[in-house]
Design a protein around this motif. Structure first.
Motif, mmCIF file in Angstrom:
data_model
loop_
_atom_site.group_PDB
_atom_site.id
_atom_site.type_symbol
_atom_site.label_atom_id
_atom_site.label_comp_id
_atom_site.label_asym_id
_atom_site.label_seq_id
_atom_site.Cartn_x
_atom_site.Cartn_y
_atom_site.Cartn_z
ATOM 1 N N VAL A 61 26.105 -1.499 -7.510
ATOM 2 C CA VAL A 61 24.808 -1.516 -8.187
ATOM 3 C C VAL A 61 24.983 -0.755 -9.497
ATOM 4 O O VAL A 61 25.525 0.351 -9.497
ATOM 5 C CB VAL A 61 23.689 -0.861 -7.351
ATOM 6 N N VAL A 62 24.535 -1.346 -10.590
ATOM 7 C CA VAL A 62 24.719 -0.731 -11.905
ATOM 8 C C VAL A 62 23.402 -0.732 -12.666
ATOM 9 O O VAL A 62 22.452 -1.425 -12.300
ATOM 10 C CB VAL A 62 25.801 -1.475 -12.717
ATOM 11 N N SER A 118 26.380 1.768 -16.474
ATOM 12 C CA SER A 118 27.002 2.764 -15.595
ATOM 13 C C SER A 118 26.620 2.477 -14.158
ATOM 14 O O SER A 118 25.598 1.836 -13.883
ATOM 15 C CB SER A 118 26.596 4.185 -15.989
ATOM 16 N N ALA A 119 27.456 2.938 -13.234
ATOM 17 C CA ALA A 119 27.226 2.699 -11.811
ATOM 18 C C ALA A 119 26.139 3.610 -11.276
ATOM 19 O O ALA A 119 25.979 4.747 -11.734
ATOM 20 C CB ALA A 119 28.522 2.926 -11.037
ATOM 21 N N VAL A 120 25.386 3.108 -10.319
ATOM 22 C CA VAL A 120 24.392 3.919 -9.630
ATOM 23 C C VAL A 120 25.120 4.843 -8.658
ATOM 24 O O VAL A 120 25.854 4.379 -7.783
ATOM 25 C CB VAL A 120 23.378 3.033 -8.887
ATOM 26 N N SER A 121 24.941 6.131 -8.812
ATOM 27 C CA SER A 121 25.656 7.096 -7.977
ATOM 28 C C SER A 121 25.164 7.031 -6.536
ATOM 29 O O SER A 121 24.001 6.728 -6.266
ATOM 30 C CB SER A 121 25.467 8.516 -8.518
ATOM 31 N N GLY A 122 26.084 7.262 -5.613
ATOM 32 C CA GLY A 122 25.747 7.294 -4.199
ATOM 33 C C GLY A 122 25.826 5.952 -3.512
ATOM 34 O O GLY A 122 25.660 5.874 -2.296
ATOM 35 N N VAL A 123 26.063 4.878 -4.256
ATOM 36 C CA VAL A 123 26.194 3.545 -3.660
ATOM 37 C C VAL A 123 27.667 3.169 -3.642
ATOM 38 O O VAL A 123 28.335 3.214 -4.668
ATOM 39 C CB VAL A 123 25.391 2.493 -4.459
ATOM 40 N N GLN A 150 16.638 1.929 -4.375
ATOM 41 C CA GLN A 150 17.513 2.761 -5.212
ATOM 42 C C GLN A 150 17.229 2.519 -6.688
ATOM 43 O O GLN A 150 17.262 3.446 -7.502
ATOM 44 C CB GLN A 150 18.991 2.481 -4.922
ATOM 45 N N ALA A 151 16.912 1.282 -7.030
ATOM 46 C CA ALA A 151 16.561 0.961 -8.417
ATOM 47 C C ALA A 151 15.272 1.663 -8.817
ATOM 48 O O ALA A 151 15.164 2.220 -9.920
ATOM 49 C CB ALA A 151 16.425 -0.553 -8.583
ATOM 50 N N VAL A 152 14.296 1.650 -7.927
ATOM 51 C CA VAL A 152 13.030 2.332 -8.199
ATOM 52 C C VAL A 152 13.266 3.820 -8.444
ATOM 53 O O VAL A 152 12.705 4.418 -9.372
ATOM 54 C CB VAL A 152 12.038 2.127 -7.044
ATOM 55 N N GLU A 153 14.118 4.426 -7.621
ATOM 56 C CA GLU A 153 14.406 5.863 -7.751
ATOM 57 C C GLU A 153 15.051 6.211 -9.091
ATOM 58 O O GLU A 153 14.941 7.349 -9.569
ATOM 59 C CB GLU A 153 15.298 6.319 -6.599
ATOM 60 N N LEU A 154 15.733 5.250 -9.711
ATOM 61 C CA LEU A 154 16.347 5.481 -11.018
ATOM 62 C C LEU A 154 15.322 5.524 -12.144
ATOM 63 O O LEU A 154 15.631 5.972 -13.248
ATOM 64 C CB LEU A 154 17.346 4.358 -11.330
#
Length: 253
Positions: free
Chosen positions: A135-136, A124-129, A187-191
């Motif tokens: 970014v997925v 799934s896509a990373v929201s807000g990007v 952003q990856a870290v925040e996920l």
């Protein structure tokens, strides 16, 4: 069999949603060539080497991920740019380029193709990007240690892969962005994912990975973006019964 330039342009532009995606370069037809297309060559970047290979293959169209006319570059047609354009125009070769639209496409996109290569699930896509899908994230069916994933990436992509951060940490959830996506590591870290894969690395990326405890892989800009344009070309060949050849120009970056 053959296809007209306009038919190919309309099909690609529509399928890749060119009108919906803002980019740093024009997407679609960049250089006009023959109106009738009987042979297509695909490749990552419209370098002189790839243009020469397309001429040798007697192609009427060249479809790439990295084309020409980038935002901020000189508008003067001289030197390297003149030679590339002159070669295309004198051989009546159409140049089609799809940058972000090819990165994010849910079937033929670079991110989707890398996921298929690695066996990543629940994508799934990373929201807000923006654009959506650049970014997925997803997960592996079974955990894999960072060092083992490095070996797997090297084997699949055929190049050395940089790993930073906790190299022996088990990886289940991960995020990725092909090409030059190292700036998305936070952003990856925040996920809350275990790892982030992209093509390139910057000096600060290493510190971020180490300090924030995420396993980071720089697997090569070119290497991570071979598969979108290759799969797109295969689809075009089947859809229109036109011969399509993928030509890989070696690039260690």
């Amino acid at each position: 069999m053959s296809i007209t330039r306009l038919e190919l342009q309309n099909y690609l532009d529509g399928m890749l949603r060119v009108s919906e995606i803002s980019d740093y370069c024009p997407n679609g037809l960049q250089v006009e060539g023959a109106s009738k297309i009987e042979k297509i060559v695909t490749g990552v970047t419209a370098s002189q080497a790839l243009v020469d290979a397309a001429i040798e293959a007697k192609a009427d169209a060249l479809i790439v991920h990295h084309g020409y006319f980038w935002k901020g570059e000189s508008q003067v047609i001289a030197g390297m740019k003149k030679r590339r354009l002159q070669a295309l125009l004198s051989n009546d070769i159409n140049l089609f380029a799809y940058h972000l639209p090819l990165d994010v496409h849910p079937e033929f996109g670079n991110n989707r193709q890398l996921a298929s290569l690695l066996g990543i699930q629940n994508i799934s896509a990373v929201s807000g990007v923006k654009p959506v899908g650049v970014v997925v994230h997803g997960n592996f069916e079974e955990e894999i240690e960072g060092s083992a994933l490095q070996v797997k990436l090297q084997k699949l992509l055929g190049r050395d892969v940089l790993i930073e951060g906790p190299v022996s940490k088990p990886i289940s959830k991960l995020a990725w962005c092909t090409g030059g996506g190292q700036g998305f590591i936070e952003q990856a870290v925040e996920l809350g994912v275990d790892a982030f894969i992209t093509g390139e690395v910057s000096e600060q990326t290493v510190h971020t990975a180490r300090e924030m405890g995420i396993t980071f892989f720089a697997a090569g800009h070119h290497a991570t973006e071979r598969y979108g344009v290759k799969s797109l070309g295969e689809h075009i060949g089947q859809q229109f019964d036109v011969p399509v050849e993928f030509i890989d120009i070696d690039n260690p970056a």
